[in-house]
Design a protein around this motif. Structure first.
Motif, short mmCIF file in Angstrom:
data_model
loop_
_atom_site.label_atom_id
_atom_site.label_comp_id
_atom_site.label_asym_id
_atom_site.label_seq_id
_atom_site.Cartn_x
_atom_site.Cartn_y
_atom_site.Cartn_z
N MET A 210 2.76 6.16 -2.59
CA MET A 210 3.87 7.05 -2.91
C MET A 210 3.92 7.31 -4.41
O MET A 210 4.07 8.46 -4.87
N ALA A 211 3.81 6.22 -5.19
CA ALA A 211 3.91 6.36 -6.64
C ALA A 211 2.80 7.25 -7.17
O ALA A 211 3.03 8.14 -8.00
N LEU A 212 1.57 7.01 -6.68
CA LEU A 212 0.45 7.79 -7.19
C LEU A 212 0.56 9.26 -6.80
O LEU A 212 0.26 10.15 -7.59
N SER B 39 0.81 -1.22 0.00
CA SER B 39 0.00 0.00 0.00
C SER B 39 0.84 1.27 0.00
O SER B 39 0.58 2.19 -0.79
N ILE B 40 1.85 1.35 0.87
CA ILE B 40 2.59 2.61 0.95
C ILE B 40 3.33 2.91 -0.36
O ILE B 40 3.22 4.03 -0.89
N PRO B 41 4.06 1.96 -0.94
CA PRO B 41 4.72 2.27 -2.22
C PRO B 41 3.75 2.70 -3.32
O PRO B 41 4.06 3.64 -4.06
N ILE B 42 2.58 2.08 -3.41
CA ILE B 42 1.67 2.48 -4.49
C ILE B 42 1.11 3.86 -4.19
O ILE B 42 0.93 4.70 -5.08
#
Lengths: 332, 376, 331
Positions: free
Chosen positions: B220-222, B215-218
Motif C-alpha cells: 500500500m505504502a509503495l 506485505s499488504i501495508p508495504i
C-alpha cells in the motif's frame, strides 16, 4: 539460552535501523515535502498569504528542519522517536502520531494475536483429523475448503460475510467492533457480549486463509511423522493409539508450525489492516489508508516502523518458543 | 551342474526393457497428465487467458459505455421458451418502475419486446489490439439493445464486459509481476546460493528486510508513492513494479535453496572439477536442471500477485480508471448498502477465486510431477 | 518338550495395494520355546519383519491384513494360550501384552526414539503404563534399566535426549526400554544392522547376558548369518513369505538341505576357510509376480519341472524341516 536471546537482540539492531530507513524513505518519497498538501489546503481556503497561516507554515518548517539535508532529517526523526517516543504530527488528524496510533495499534495487535490463537485452535485438530483419516471424505472436504480459503482475498471474504449478515440474517449494524450504542460507553458485561458478537467477523475474515495454511502443514507434517519409526516404538510399548498420536506425533508436528510463525504473523497483520478497512474497525488499518491517500506520511511511516518492529519481536518470541520446544535446536 | 539347470519361463524380462527411455521432460509431462486437479487447473487457466485475450470480442458491450436507463440492472436471463413455444434464444426487453416513496428502482421483464441473441452480432465499435477496427461481438442483440447477462453497475455499464476486460488487467499483472520478480529472484537466488559468503549474506539481509514488513501495508505504502498525476497505463506498470519489488524475495529464497542442493550434485561438481567457468556452470548446468522447479515456483507465486493487485485496487491504491481490474470492480461493493441491494457486484470476486484456485491446482500438479518425492 | 511360548500357525499377512496384492507372509508356522532364541533369516523383503509386526499386531491396516492363521501366545507356562490374531489390535488386551509381555526393538536406533522426549521419559512411560508405578518410581526404574544395559552414568543419561547419545548408546536405551517390564519375549528386528561392527558385538553380548538374567525368549530377525550363529538356538530361513528350512542352529550350519540355505551359507566369508564365495544367482522377484510353485525355483540350480508345484515343509529328520522337492526325491 540467555546468551542466545542476547545475541538475537543484538542481531535485531541493524535490522531495526534498516527498517527505520525504509520507513523514512517512504515518508520522504512523495514529491514535495509534507507541507505541500498543507499549503494546497490553505490555498483552497483562501488563507494562503495570510499572516497567521504563513507563520504556522514557517513554524512547522522550522520544527521539522525541512531545509536540512536528508540524513540530518533522518537522524533527527529517529532520535525523537528513541528519546521521546515522538513520531511527529499527523496533518489530517491534527494530532500526535503516537497519540493517534497507540490505541488503534494495540487493538490491531490484539486482533492479530487473537486470530492467531483462533487459527491454531481450529486448524490443529482438523489437521490431526485429516492426517489420521487420510483420504476419507472429511479429509477431502477440509482439503477442498482449505483451497477455497487460500484463494479468497481477505477483503472479499469480509464483503461476503457482511452480505450474508445483511441479506440472510437482516442484521442492523454490520462491521465495526461495537454496536453504536456501546461506542464510548463504559465497559459493562453487555458491552463485552456486544464486542464478542462483533469480533468473530474480523477474526474469521483474517483467520480463514491462515487456518487453511496451518491445516495443510499440520496434515503434511503429521503424515510424515506418523510414518516414522518412533511411532511404532510407542505402539510397541502398548500405548493407546490416541496417546501415541498426541505425544509422539502432534507434539513433534507442532514444531514446524512454530518455526513458521515468522511467516504467519505478517500475513495476519496484513489481513488485520485490510479487514479493518473493509469492516470499518477502530484499528490502525483505516487511518493508515487515510494517511496514504492524503499523503500524511509521518503517520504512514510510523505505522510501518511500528508494525515491522512488532513482527521482529514476534519472530524472536517464536524462535525462543521453538528452542524451548525442540531440544535438537542448538543456541549457536 | 549346468545341464541340470532348467531356465524357467521368465515373462518379466520383456517388460522391463520398455521402460527408462523417456526424457526428463516427457516423464514430467506423463506424471502431470495423471494429476487430475492439476490438469483441470491448467485447463481453467488456459480458458481464462483465451477469454481475456479475446476481450472486446467476447464482451457484448463497450465496457465503458454507460446505459443510464439501465443503472444497477440485475442479470438478465436468456430464454428459449415463451407462451407461444420454442424460440431462438432471446432476452426480454426491460420495464422500469420507480417507487417514489422508497426511492427504489425496480426492473421487470417486458414480455412484449424480445431481443434475439445472435452470434457474431454487431455492437459497439472497438479496435482489436490496434490491428483492425470492427464491431463484431461473439454474442449480442444489436447495438444499443439490452443484453446484460451479469447485470450492470452504478453507471449502467455491463458487468460481463467489465469483468472480461478487468480480467485482462488482473491476469496480465500476475504474469508480468511474476516474470519480473522471477528474473530478479533467480538471478539473485542463484548468485546467493552459488557464491555464498558476503554476497549471500548481503542478499539474504535485503530479503530479510523485505520480509520484516507486513506485505499488504508495504505494498500500500509503495503504491501510494506513485505520482497521482500518472495516467492509467503508467500506474499499471507502477503496480507491476511494486508487486515484483516486494515479491521477489520469496522466490529468491526458494531458488537459493535449490541452488544449494544442486551445487553439490555430482554433475555440477564434475563440471567444476573439469575447469568450467562459473558462468558456464550456472547457465549450462545449474539453471537448466532447475528449470522445472523454477516453473513450479513461478506458477505457485502468481496467485499471490493476483491477490495483491486485487487488494490494492480494491483499496483504491492500485489500478485507476479508465482501466479496470477485478479488485477495482469489487470496490463498488464496498458500500454495504449497494452490496445488499445489488449482490451481483460481487461477481468479480468469484473470478478472483476461480483464477487463484486454478493456478494453485496447476502449480500443485506441476510440482508433484516435477518432484514426486517432495510432498510440499 | 516344554510348551512353546509363542506358536505361529500358518500365518498369512497380505497387503492390498493399488498395484495388486502382496503376499508378504504366506503360510508361516514357527514356534518359540521359553528362554531360547529363534533366529529368523532371509534377504530383505522376505517377510521376516512382517511376521514380527504381525505378532505385535502392528501391521498398518489398511493396506495390511492378517488373512489366516493363529498366533498363540502364553503369558505364563501354565496358562492357556491366547490367539493374538483374534484380539483387537488397538484394544486393551493387546496393548497390555505389547511392551509388557512381548517387547520389540528396531533396526534404526537413530529414529526409533522420539527426538523431543528424554530417554528417561520414554523408558519410564512403559513402566508407568504396565507396572502402575508413579513418576518418581518410574524414573528410578528407568535409571535401573539404563544401568542394566551398562549405559555409562545412567543417572545423568536418563535426562538426555536421543540426539545426545551415540548409535550404540541409543540401541542400549532401546533395549533398556524393551526390557524394563521384564517381557517373556523380545522381538529384535535387525537390532545391530545399523551399528558399527565393534558396537554390534557389544550389543549382542549384552542381549545374551540380559537373556540369561531375565530369562526371556528372543525372536531375532536378521539377514546376518554370523549374528544367527552366535545368538540363536533355532533358525528359520525365510524366502518370499515362506519358511524354507527350519532347524536347530547347529544342524542348519552343518547340514543345510535347502538350496537357498546352502546359497546363503556359501555367500558369506568364513575366517580360516580360503574358498570362493558363491553368490546366489538372480535377484528376489517382484513381490507382485511371485512365481508359481516353489518361489525359489527361478534362482535354484537344481530346479526341475516338479518345482512348479508348491513343496510342503516336511520334517526330514527330528526337528529339521525343509520345504524342497529334492528331499522327496531322495527319500
Amino acid at each position: 539460552m540467555i546468551n542466545y536471546i542476547i545475541r538475537r537482540l543484538l542481531h535485531m539492531i541493524p535490522t531495526l535501523i534498516l527498517i527505520s530507513m525504509v520507513s523514512f524513505a517512504v515518508i520522504q518519497a512523495p514529491p514535495g515535502d509534507m507541507l505541500t498538501s498543507r499549503l494546497a489546503e490553505l490555498a483552497e481556503q483562501g488563507e494562503l498569504g495570510s499572516e497567521s497561516a504563513m507563520a504556522q507554515i514557517d513554524a512547522l518548517r522550522e520544527r521539522y528542519g525541512l531545509n536540512d539535508p536528508i540524513y540530518v532529517q533522518y537522524v533527527r526523526w529517529i532520535w525523537k522517536i528513541i528519546s521521546k517516543g515522538d513520531f511527529g504530527q499527523s496533518f489530517t488528524y491534527e494530532m500526535d502520531v503516537m497519540e493517534l496510533l497507540v490505541e488503534r495499534l494495540g487493538l490491531t495487535l490484539t486482533l492479530t494475536l487473537s486470530t492467531l490463537i483462533f487459527t491454531w485452535i481450529i486448524a490443529i485438530p482438523i489437521g490431526i483429523y485429516s492426517a489420521t483419516r487420510q483420504y476419507s471424505i472429511g479429509d477431502y472436504g477440509f482439503t477442498f475448503l482449505g483451497f477455497i480459503g487460500l484463494a479468497t482475498p481477505n477483503f472479499l471474504l469480509a464483503l461476503v460475510i457482511m452480505f450474508i449478515q445483511v441479506s440472510v440474517f437482516e442484521a442492523e449494524s454490520v462491521g465495526g467492533l461495537l454496536s453504536p450504542e456501546y461506542i464510548g460507553a463504559a465497559w459493562s458485561w453487555a458491552k463485552v457480549v456486544d464486542l464478542l458478537k462483533h469480533i468473530w467477523v474480523p477474526i474469521l475474515v483474517i483467520g480463514t486463509g491462515s487456518t487453511a495454511g496451518v491445516i495443510r502443514i499440520m496434515r503434511g507434517n503429521l503424515l510424515d511423522i506418523l510414518g516414522q519409526q518412533h511411532i511404532q516404538t510407542g505402539r510397541a510399548k502398548g500405548l493407546k493409539e490416541g496417546k501415541v498420536i498426541v505425544k509422539y506425533g502432534v507434539r513433534i508436528a507442532i514444531n514446524p508450525l512454530v518455526s513458521r510463525l515468522g511467516l504467519e504473523l505478517p500475513g495476519l497483520l496484513s489481513g488485520a489492516v485490510v479487514t479493518g478497512i473493509v469492516l470499518g474497525l477502530p484499528t490502525a488499518g483505516p487511518i493508515f489508508l487515510t494517511a496514504l491517500t492524503s499523503q500524511d506520511m509521518y503517520l504512514a511511516g510510523a505505522f510501518l516502523l511500528l508494525s515491522a518492529t512488532f513482527l521482529l519481536v514476534g519472530n524472536l518470541l517464536a524462535d525462543i518458543l521453538l528452542a524451548w520446544l525442540d531440544p535438537r535446536i542448538r543456541y549457536e | 551342474m549346468s545341464s541340470a539347470v532348467q531356465t524357467p519361463p521368465d515373462a518379466s524380462v520383456e517388460e522391463t526393457t520398455t521402460t527408462a527411455t523417456y526424457s526428463q521432460r516427457e516423464l514430467i509431462w506423463r506424471r502431470f497428465k495423471k494429476h487430475r486437479a492439476g490438469v483441470a487447473g491448467g485447463c481453467v487457466v488456459l480458458f481464462l487467458y483465451v477469454c481475456v485475450f479475446l476481450g472486446e470480442f467476447l464482451a457484448p458491450h463497450d465496457p465503458a459505455h454507460r446505459y443510464y436507463n439501465y443503472v444497477h440492472l440485475p442479470a438478465q436471463r436468456v430464454h428459449i421458451f415463451s407462451e407461444d413455444g420454442i424460440h431462438w434464444p432471446f432476452v426480454y426487453g426491460i420495464k422500469k418502475a420507480f417507487d417514489r416513496q422508497t426511492g427504489i428502482k425496480t426492473y421487470t421483464e417486458d414480455a412484449a419486446v424480445r431481443y434475439p441473441v445472435y452470434p457474431f452480432a454487431r455492437g459497439a465499435e472497438y479496435t482489436f489490439y490496434g490491428l483492425f477496427r470492427t464491431d463484431i461481438h461473439l454474442l449480442g442483440t444489436g447495438k444499443g439493445n439490452p443484453m446484460f447477462l451479469l447485470g450492470t453497475d452504478r453507471f449502467g455499464r455491463d458487468m460481463l464486459s467489465r469483468i472480461i476486460v478487468g480480467g485482462r488487467v488482473s491476469l496480465t499483472i500476475g504474469l508480468l509481476a511474476v516474470f519480473i520478480s522471477l528474473t530478479l529472484g533467480s538471478a539473485l537466488g542463484v548468485i546467493s546460493g552459488y557464491y555464498g559468503g558476503h554476497v549471500d549474506n548481503l542478499i539474504q539481509r535485503v530479503i530479510e528486510l523485505i520480509f520484516a514488513f507486513p506485505s499488504i501495508p508495504i505494498l500500500m505504502a509503495l503504491s501510494a508513492i506513485l505520482p497521482p498525476e500518472w495516467p492509467s497505463h503508467l500506474v499499471f506498470m507502477g503496480i507491476v513494479t511494486v508487486l515484483a519489488l516486494v515479491g521477489w524475495g520469496g522466490l529468491a529464497r526458494e531458488i537459493r535453496g535449490k541452488t544449494l542442493s544442486i551445487r553439490e550434485a555430482d554433475f555440477v561438481l564434475a563440471a567444476r572439477v573439469a575447469g568450467a567457468k562459473d558462468r558456464r556452470v550456472i547457465f549450462r548446468h545449474l539453471l537448466p536442471s532447475m528449470f522445472s522447479h523454477i516453473i513450479v515456483i513461478a506458477t505457485l507465486a502468481i496467485p499471490g500477485f493476483i491477490l495483491g493487485e486485487s487488494t490494492l485496487s480494491f483499496l483504491g491504491l492500485g489500478i485507476k480508471p479508465p482501466m479496470t481490474s477485478w479488485g477495482l470492480l469489487l470496490s463498488d461493493a464496498m458500500n454495504i448498502h449497494s452490496l445488499s441491494l445489488y449482490p451481483w457486484l460481487l461477481l468479480p470476486g468469484v473470478c478472483i477465486i476461480i483464477a487463484v484456485l486454478a493456478f494453485n491446482f496447476l502449480g500443485d500438479g506441476l510440482r508433484d510431477a516435477a518432484d514426486p518425492y517432495s510432498s510440499r | 518338550m516344554t510348551q512353546p511360548l509363542l506358536d505361529i500357525r500358518d500365518l498369512k499377512t497380505y497387503f492390498y495395494t493399488d498395484d495388486g496384492i502382496v503376499r508378504a507372509v504366506d503360510g508361516v508356522s514357527l514356534s518359540i520355546v521359553p528362554q531360547k532364541t529363534l533366529g529368523v533369516v532371509g534377504e530383505s523383503g522376505c517377510g521376516k519383519s512382517i511376521t514380527a509386526f504381525s505378532t505385535m499386531r502392528l501391521i498398518p491396516s489398511p493396506p495390511g491384513k492378517i488373512e489366516n492363521g493363529q498366533i498363540l501366545f502364553r503369558k505364563n507356562p501354565d496358562s492357556d494360550p491366547i490367539d493374538l490374531t483374534q484380539l483387537n489390535p488397538k484394544g486393551a488386551q493387546m496393548r497390555g501384552i505389547r511392551g509388557n509381555d512381548i517387547a520389540m526393538i528396531f533396526q534404526e536406533p537413530m529414529t526409533s526414539l522420539s527426538p523431543v522426549h528424554t530417554v528417561g521419559n520414554q523408558i519410564g512411560e512403559a513402566i508407568r503404563l504396565h507396572q502402575n508405578a508413579d513418576k518418581t518410581e518410574a524414573r528410578e526404574r528407568a535409571i535401573d534399566a539404563l544401568n542394566k544395559v551398562r549405559l555409562p552414568r545412567p543417572d545423568r543419561q536418563v535426562d538426555a535426549y536421543p540426539h545426545e547419545l551415540s548409535g550404540g548408546m541409543r540401541q542400549r536405551a532401546m533395549i533398556a526400554m524393551a526390557l524394563s517390564c521384564n517381557p517373556n519375549l523380545l522381538i529384535a528386528d535387525e537390532p545391530t544392522t545399523a551399528l558399527d561392527v565393534t558396537v554390534q558385538s557389544q550389543i549382542l553380548d549384552l542381549m545374551r547376558q540380559l537373556q540369561s538374567d531375565i530369562g526371556m525368549a528372543i525372536m531375532l530377525i536378521t539377514h546376518d548369518l554370523g549374528v544367527v550363529a552366535s545368538m540363536a538356538d533355532y533358525v528359520a530361513v525365510m524366502y518370499l513369505g515362506k519358511i524354507v528350512e527350519y532347524s536347530d542352529t547347529r544342524t542348519i550350519f552343518k547340514n543345510p538341505r535347502h538350496p537357498y540355505t546352502k546359497g546363503l551359507l556359501n555367500s558369506i566369508p568364513q575366517v580360516g576357510h580360503k574358498r570362493r564365495l558363491v553368490p546366489i544367482e538372480g535377484a528376489i522377484p517382484d513381490p507382485f509376480e511371485i512365481p508359481q510353485g516353489c518361489a525359489f525355483a527361478p534362482r535354484c540350480p537344481h530346479a526341475t519341472r516338479q518345482c512348479r508345484e508348491t513343496p510342503q515343509l516336511l520334517e526330514i529328520e527330528s526337528g529339521h524341516h525343509v520345504s524342497c522337492w529334492l528331499e522327496k526325491r531322495e527319500t
